[in-house]
Design a protein around this motif. Structure first.
Motif, short mmCIF file in Angstrom:
data_model
loop_
_atom_site.label_atom_id
_atom_site.label_comp_id
_atom_site.label_asym_id
_atom_site.label_seq_id
_atom_site.Cartn_x
_atom_site.Cartn_y
_atom_site.Cartn_z
N VAL A 238 -2.57 21.54 2.40
CA VAL A 238 -1.65 21.18 1.34
C VAL A 238 -2.49 21.08 -0.04
O VAL A 238 -3.86 20.92 -0.07
N VAL A 239 -1.71 21.19 -1.03
CA VAL A 239 -2.35 21.05 -2.42
C VAL A 239 -1.80 19.87 -3.26
O VAL A 239 -0.35 19.90 -3.14
N VAL A 240 -2.41 19.24 -3.98
CA VAL A 240 -2.09 18.21 -4.81
C VAL A 240 -2.49 18.38 -6.38
O VAL A 240 -3.74 18.78 -6.15
N VAL A 241 -1.72 18.44 -7.12
CA VAL A 241 -2.30 18.77 -8.49
C VAL A 241 -1.59 17.52 -9.45
O VAL A 241 -0.53 16.92 -9.43
N ALA A 242 -2.75 17.03 -10.36
CA ALA A 242 -2.52 16.13 -11.28
C ALA A 242 -2.59 16.62 -12.45
O ALA A 242 -3.86 17.21 -13.08
N LEU A 243 -1.49 16.64 -13.22
CA LEU A 243 -1.35 17.20 -14.50
C LEU A 243 -1.17 15.97 -15.48
O LEU A 243 -0.11 15.33 -15.79
N VAL A 244 -2.28 15.73 -16.05
CA VAL A 244 -2.45 14.42 -16.88
C VAL A 244 -2.62 14.70 -18.34
O VAL A 244 -3.38 15.54 -18.99
N GLY A 245 -1.56 14.10 -19.26
CA GLY A 245 -1.56 14.39 -20.43
C GLY A 245 -1.23 15.79 -20.85
O GLY A 245 -1.24 16.48 -22.12
N GLU A 246 -0.52 16.57 -20.01
CA GLU A 246 -0.12 18.07 -20.27
C GLU A 246 1.07 18.10 -21.39
O GLU A 246 1.92 17.09 -21.37
N LEU B 49 -6.24 19.07 -7.38
CA LEU B 49 -6.82 19.71 -8.46
C LEU B 49 -6.18 18.61 -9.79
O LEU B 49 -5.14 18.47 -9.85
N ALA B 50 -7.20 18.51 -10.43
CA ALA B 50 -6.94 17.45 -11.73
C ALA B 50 -7.24 18.06 -12.99
O ALA B 50 -8.47 18.72 -13.34
N ASP B 51 -6.09 18.09 -13.64
CA ASP B 51 -6.35 18.70 -14.89
C ASP B 51 -5.64 17.76 -16.22
O ASP B 51 -4.47 17.83 -16.28
N SER B 52 -6.55 17.08 -16.85
CA SER B 52 -7.96 17.01 -16.79
C SER B 52 -8.54 15.39 -16.82
O SER B 52 -7.81 14.73 -17.09
N VAL B 53 -9.71 15.38 -16.15
CA VAL B 53 -10.40 13.91 -16.27
C VAL B 53 -10.57 13.60 -17.61
O VAL B 53 -10.64 12.38 -17.99
#
Length: 445
Positions: free
Chosen positions: A188-196, A255-259
């Motif tokens: 499985v995949v977890v994607v964090a789109l922070v401030g996109e 996947l974190a975008d972005s720290v």
């Protein structure tokens, strides 16, 4: 599990309450709103709704709780707020991930962003969790196929590894992340789109990841127009979802975008709370904050799965010594650097091999594979050291055998680094081996 599972519906009803606490605005200063009457009921992170006498409602969160008042950080400019405006307390929503969240796009509070209804899982989880006990964690696991030749060979990623992706704007960072989401070997995949940017969230989901890969993916997004608390919470919520899946024994790709935007959100909050900036404007608390987020990823215990993580970092002006990049290099198991110069000549992914490293080596590769990796790095390094001389026409064949090989296979290696490979790691090494054999065969006898 169906979204209409009776047990899930029961949990939703159990969370509901008929009581709503109300306070009044007692002051506004330095971007914070002071509210009286809620200090005995509010907790840090609870949601607030301010009813302006003129204009739409203003959403915000509890930042500080005092003896006789609380401070609210608004989600947008507090224009039109006046003394005596009513403020309603909405207790912090529980975050309860579930398997039926796969294929969905949610906000940091577990609410759907894709226009379809979504029920929470049966049990709330804290979004701030401690990492697994250090002595109980498994070692790094087996090498994972990535769908990219260069990562299959030169920069291997193993199960449970945490890697930093360092890049400036416009050099293919999002494209590389979406490729990993589609093709990397994971359950499985977890994607964090922070401030996109809002437009890019839908584009990333619909085009970059695509409907097939979304079936195994949870996307947690907080757009750039949301409050700093929501943007910071986005990374924690996404990691909490990844931990839920890890606890089920699954191999999770995070996947974190972005720290960088995660750290910028924390900086806004820390400054509002009175913490003095020190690291080029970042507060001292940003270091343990990032370290904790990264430590939550990685190998689980024997009963758990693993979280293999890629944390992206925006490096302004390709400054690899800026604070966030420097912090991450110290806590991660390798870093991938994207080069603007390589991107401008049209090779994607624009990975700068000489500046990138995987700390899973040499254990992740066999003796023969490590030999190929070392030989390739020597050829790449030799060419880069003499690149100016070669392009100026000052290179003379025959003076340096290693440089002669590097020049002859440079274009072929450069092409190899930019090629996808969905056939697996062994196929990538076979192709690299052919290139190296041709390089050796080109030497004069």
């Amino acid at each position: 599990m169906s979204d209409l599972d009776p047990m899930l519906l029961k949990h939703e009803f159990d969370r509901m309450t008929s009581i709503r606490h109300v306070g009044l605005v007692s002051g506004v200063a330095q971007g914070l709103i002071e509210i009286s009457g809620l200090n005995e009921h509010a907790r840090i992170g609870d949601l607030l709704t301010l009813r302006r006498r003129a204009g739409p409602d203003l959403a915000g969160e509890v930042l500080h709780v005092g003896a006789d008042h609380i401070h609210m950080i608004p989600g947008s400019a507090p224009d039109g707020v006046s003394l005596g405006d009513r403020v309603y307390l909405d207790p912090s929503p529980g975050f309860a991930p579930a398997l039926h969240w796969l294929g969905r796009v949610i906000d940091p509070f577990g609410k759907p962003l894709d226009g379809k209804p979504l029920l929470n899982g049966p049990q709330d989880r804290e979004i701030m969790q401690a990492p697994p006990p250090a002595v109980a964690r498994k070692p790094l696991g087996k090498r994972m196929a990535t769908g990219l030749s260069v990562l299959n060979t030169m920069l291997p990623i193993v199960r449970g590894q945490r890697v930093g992706l360092f890049a400036g704007s416009g050099v293919g960072k999002s494209t590389l992340l979406s490729t990993l989401a589609r093709f990397m070997q994971a359950d499985v995949v977890v994607v964090a789109l922070v401030g996109e940017r809002g437009r890019e969230v839908n584009e990333f989901v619909a085009r970059a990841i695509g409907p097939e890969a979304m079936k195994r993916t949870i996307v947690v997004a907080a757009t750039s127009d949301q409050s700093a608390l929501a943007r910071r919470r986005c990374a924690w919520s996404a990691m909490s979802a990844a931990e839920f899946l890890r606890d089920l024994g699954l191999n999770v790709l995070f996947l974190a975008d972005s720290v960088t935007r995660f750290a910028e959100a924390h900086r806004e909050i820390a400054v509002a709370m009175g913490e003095a900036p020190s690291l080029r404007g970042y507060p001292p608390s940003v270091t343990p904050l990032i370290a904790n987020l990264c430590e939550r990823a990685g190998p689980g215990t024997q009963e758990q799965g693993d979280i293999t993580a890629v944390f992206s970092v925006l490096v302004a002006g390709s400054d690899m010594d800026e604070p966030i990049a420097d912090i991450l290099r110290g806590v991660l198991d390798g870093h991938i650097v994207l080069s603007r110069e390589i991107a401008e000549r049209g090779r994607f992914p624009a990975i700068d091999l000489s500046k990138s490293v995987s700390r899973s080596l040499p254990e992740a590769a066999s003796e023969a594979e490590n030999q190929m990796i070392n030989e390739t790095r020597k050829l790449v390094g030799s060419y880069e050291q003499s690149e100016v001389m070669i392009k100026a026409g000052l290179y003379s064949e025959g003076s340096d055998p290693l440089l002669d090989q590097a020049v002859r296979v440079h274009e072929e290696l450069d092409s190899f680094f930019g090629k996808p490979d969905s056939e697996g790691i062994e196929n990538s090494f076979n192709r690299l081996s052919l290139i190296l054999r041709r390089a050796s065969a080109s030497l004069p006898r």
